[in-house]
Design a protein around this motif. Sequence first.
Motif, PDB file in Angstrom:
ATOM      1  N   GLN A   1       0.825  -1.206   0.000  1.00 50.98           N
ATOM      2  CA  GLN A   1       0.000   0.000   0.000  1.00 50.98           C
ATOM      3  C   GLN A   1       0.864   1.262   0.000  1.00 50.98           C
ATOM      4  N   LEU A   2       1.917   1.224   0.784  1.00 50.26           N
ATOM      5  CA  LEU A   2       2.799   2.394   0.821  1.00 50.26           C
ATOM      6  C   LEU A   2       3.525   2.602  -0.505  1.00 50.26           C
ATOM      7  N   VAL A   3       3.870   1.530  -1.178  1.00 54.56           N
ATOM      8  CA  VAL A   3       4.497   1.656  -2.489  1.00 54.56           C
ATOM      9  C   VAL A   3       3.545   2.328  -3.467  1.00 54.56           C
ATOM     10  N   GLN A   4       2.305   1.912  -3.451  1.00 59.31           N
ATOM     11  CA  GLN A   4       1.311   2.520  -4.326  1.00 59.31           C
ATOM     12  C   GLN A   4       1.132   4.006  -3.996  1.00 59.31           C
TER      13      GLN A   4
ATOM     14  N   THR B   1       4.097   5.937  -5.330  1.00 56.73           N
ATOM     15  CA  THR B   1       4.008   6.049  -6.791  1.00 56.73           C
ATOM     16  C   THR B   1       3.056   7.160  -7.194  1.00 56.73           C
ATOM     17  N   ALA B   2       1.935   7.240  -6.480  1.00 59.08           N
ATOM     18  CA  ALA B   2       0.974   8.301  -6.771  1.00 59.08           C
ATOM     19  C   ALA B   2       1.575   9.683  -6.506  1.00 59.08           C
ATOM     20  N   ILE B   3       2.360   9.779  -5.440  1.00 53.36           N
ATOM     21  CA  ILE B   3       3.028  11.055  -5.144  1.00 53.36           C
ATOM     22  C   ILE B   3       3.973  11.427  -6.276  1.00 53.36           C
ATOM     23  N   GLY B   4       4.732  10.447  -6.775  1.00 48.71           N
ATOM     24  CA  GLY B   4       5.668  10.723  -7.866  1.00 48.71           C
ATOM     25  C   GLY B   4       4.966  11.203  -9.120  1.00 48.71           C
TER      26      GLY B   4
ATOM     27  N   VAL C   1      -4.013  11.449  -3.469  1.00 44.94           N
ATOM     28  CA  VAL C   1      -4.706  10.285  -2.895  1.00 44.94           C
ATOM     29  C   VAL C   1      -4.520  10.311  -1.384  1.00 44.94           C
ATOM     30  N   ALA C   2      -5.434   9.628  -0.700  1.00 42.84           N
ATOM     31  CA  ALA C   2      -5.351   9.563   0.764  1.00 42.84           C
ATOM     32  C   ALA C   2      -4.294   8.551   1.184  1.00 42.84           C
ATOM     33  N   ALA C   3      -3.645   8.838   2.296  1.00 42.73           N
ATOM     34  CA  ALA C   3      -2.626   7.926   2.810  1.00 42.73           C
ATOM     35  C   ALA C   3      -3.281   6.650   3.321  1.00 42.73           C
TER      36      ALA C   3
ATOM     37  N   SER D   1       3.611  13.979   4.551  1.00 43.60           N
ATOM     38  CA  SER D   1       4.270  15.272   4.732  1.00 43.60           C
ATOM     39  C   SER D   1       5.158  15.610   3.534  1.00 43.60           C
ATOM     40  N   MET D   2       5.822  14.607   2.985  1.00 39.11           N
ATOM     41  CA  MET D   2       6.678  14.828   1.822  1.00 39.11           C
ATOM     42  C   MET D   2       5.860  15.286   0.624  1.00 39.11           C
ATOM     43  N   ARG D   3       4.676  14.689   0.422  1.00 37.83           N
ATOM     44  CA  ARG D   3       3.824  15.092  -0.695  1.00 37.83           C
ATOM     45  C   ARG D   3       3.439  16.565  -0.574  1.00 37.83           C
TER      46      ARG D   3
END
Length: 771
Positions: free
Chosen positions: A298-301, A304-307, A312-314, A331-333
């Motif tokens: 889930q975190l990988v997905q 990827t969305a951030i990149g 999208v929601a965390a 926070s990075m996003r």
Amino acid sequence: MFNSLRSQLTLLLVALLVLLSVVTGYATLSTMRQDSEEQARQILQVSTNVFRQTLQVRSDQLTESVRILAADFGFRQAVATAEQGTIQSVLENHGGRVYANLAVLFALDGRMLASTLPITNLDPLQKSFQAARSQQGAFADIISLDNEAYQIVLVPVRAPQVVAWVGMGFTVDEQLALQIQNITGLDVSFSQLSGANRNMLTTTLVPGAQQQFSAMLQNVLLGESQVLMDESENYISQAFALDQDNQLWAWLHLPNERWLSNYQQLRSQLVQIFSLGLALALVVAFFYTRSVTRPLEQLVQFATAIGKGSTVAAPEVKLAEIGMLANTLTSMRTGIYQRETQLKEQAERDSLTGLGNRLAVEKHLPRLFALGDGQLLQINIAKFKHVNDSFGFSNGDVLLQQLASRLVLNNDITFSARLGADEFLIVLPESISDIARNVLLKQLSQPFDIAGSAISLQLIAGSYLYRQGENDVNKVLRRLDIALNSAKNMGLALALYQIGQDESHQRELTIIRDLPIALSSGQMYIVYQPKVDIMAQDCNSAEALIRWQHPQLGFISPFEFILLAERSGNINLISNWMLQSVIKQLAAWQEDHPDLTVSVNLSAHDLLDEHLPQTIVEWLEEWQVPVSALSLEMTESAVMQDTVKVINNLHQLKTSGIRLAIDDFGTGQSSLAYLKSLPVHELKIDRAFIKDIENNFQDALIVKAATQLAMGLGLKVTAEGLENRSGLASVLQAGCQNVQGYYFSKPLSAEDFSLWLTSFSSQGGTFFNEV
């Protein structure tokens, strides 16, 4: 056993690790292979450079030998007297001393006078001779003669003028190939690729490789230097052309084992490392659980969305450690989005005024062009430098900010930007009238409040009416800049771009670009206009004038290309060429016209050159021309550029014995205070006062006053632009000593001027009859 989730996840992870290892291994090996190939290319490139350097050394040695031969007095005497036996003997002896394989002698018309070898096809040598003659100096080339490659050098034989061309050549053969092989450690081949004629001239390859290479030559297509890599041939080859026609080629061959061995060894080691890694991964993968893998997916997905910039929601994660990672990604996003927004604004904004910058202009103008027609204005603050000089740069920045605020607050302006320094760009709708536009410019020009003072500055604008669908922003900005320059040059507050100004701009660029070529290719030439001593009814002086016949543009007026040369910083090229050409011509005239003096015009840039006096004296000494034969002319405005430095240079020139004159007197901007201190010998009254002197009483008074002033200062006076006999009487009455103009002669070529002098000496009195 395999029905358990843990077993399935373990098998899945192992499979993924195996796939990752294979992909990584392939990528790594590919990279290693590419690196090995690159190293091989570097080896070939270095060897190619060594090869070229060796050829250059041979060429330099051969050039020096040929120059020694061309300078030999006996050889030059033999050439001048056409002693064929002596010429043939000298060519053979001198060629033998330097181990040259070929020695030839050409006449000026291209005929081969002598050769140490029989040559059936002279076309390549004739082509090299034509190139050497156009170059007017030593010429080196590699050519093919009768299926043999020769590295040749051609040098002119002077006595003292060029009377012939002598050349020598080395064969490009197996001896050279072995020499390169000893230096580089690579095999070398020479081949001829001319249409269907594809021959291998020589090679150091072993017999088997020679056959493969010969077969390859029949199919290879070479348009430029390149590397041919074919593992089946057991070597890779670097090819490069030896001649300008791409018919003679050199090859360097690198055996495959020299660049593949390291790659193969590294491949074996990498396979062992990957095998051990997979074994360890199998042990570690056995201990993974679903509770860890699922949230990580889930975190990988989410990452990827951030990149991709998606919002999208965390994911909700129960494990504290993984949940902390999810919060960090969130926070990075947010930080990435904020920084991207800030960078975009900074990239398209001028930091001082807050307006758009040139990047914003290039980005937004196409959008505005697509919406419909409109008008662009490029605004420049006239004499803005004086604001910085008088009030300081900080107050100058305040003025720019105030002008930017007026642009932002004006509702008629669709878009505004600062192009740089004191230039701004605004976009107006097509519907705005000329009156409204002028009112807008007037409002923008209202006094500015700088340091408590009201400052009134003029705004100069260039305008361009664009049409919907314009797609070339750079072309539009160039036309806008042309319009602004027109406004500046004509002293207008506003100038519209006119159709055809692009062509004028391109003409100026062509003139500036072709000026150095014109000096060396014979497009520019010198004419001489006589300066007649009307008191003695004699002529012993002339003015040298430059002319340019361009192959495409036709005749170009000196007023046009001299101004462009001064603007582009190339005026010194013209001045040096003029001075040297005139001095050489004076040297040729010393026997027939020993008392002749020729004047050359100098620009303001020339007069500021501290080395000019010494340079001119050295040229006169080199050509054995007396300093009294050269006169230099300069305008009043040129003297005013830097009076201290200019007067110092003029004193040095006068001390050396060179005569000096003020040209176009009466139309410049000098003062009489400077005139009395100028170390000149002559004053030339501008043609504006002479051409109609017989009909204009005011012109006659001015000429007479200027003549009396000059004579009082001990200066000779020359009247320029005399065109008729009645004007000659007025000039004589005014007291002028010398006259220059079409009445006596138009500017003439050197040959015609010499004939005119001879004719004037015997018939010159006819010009003064009934005066």
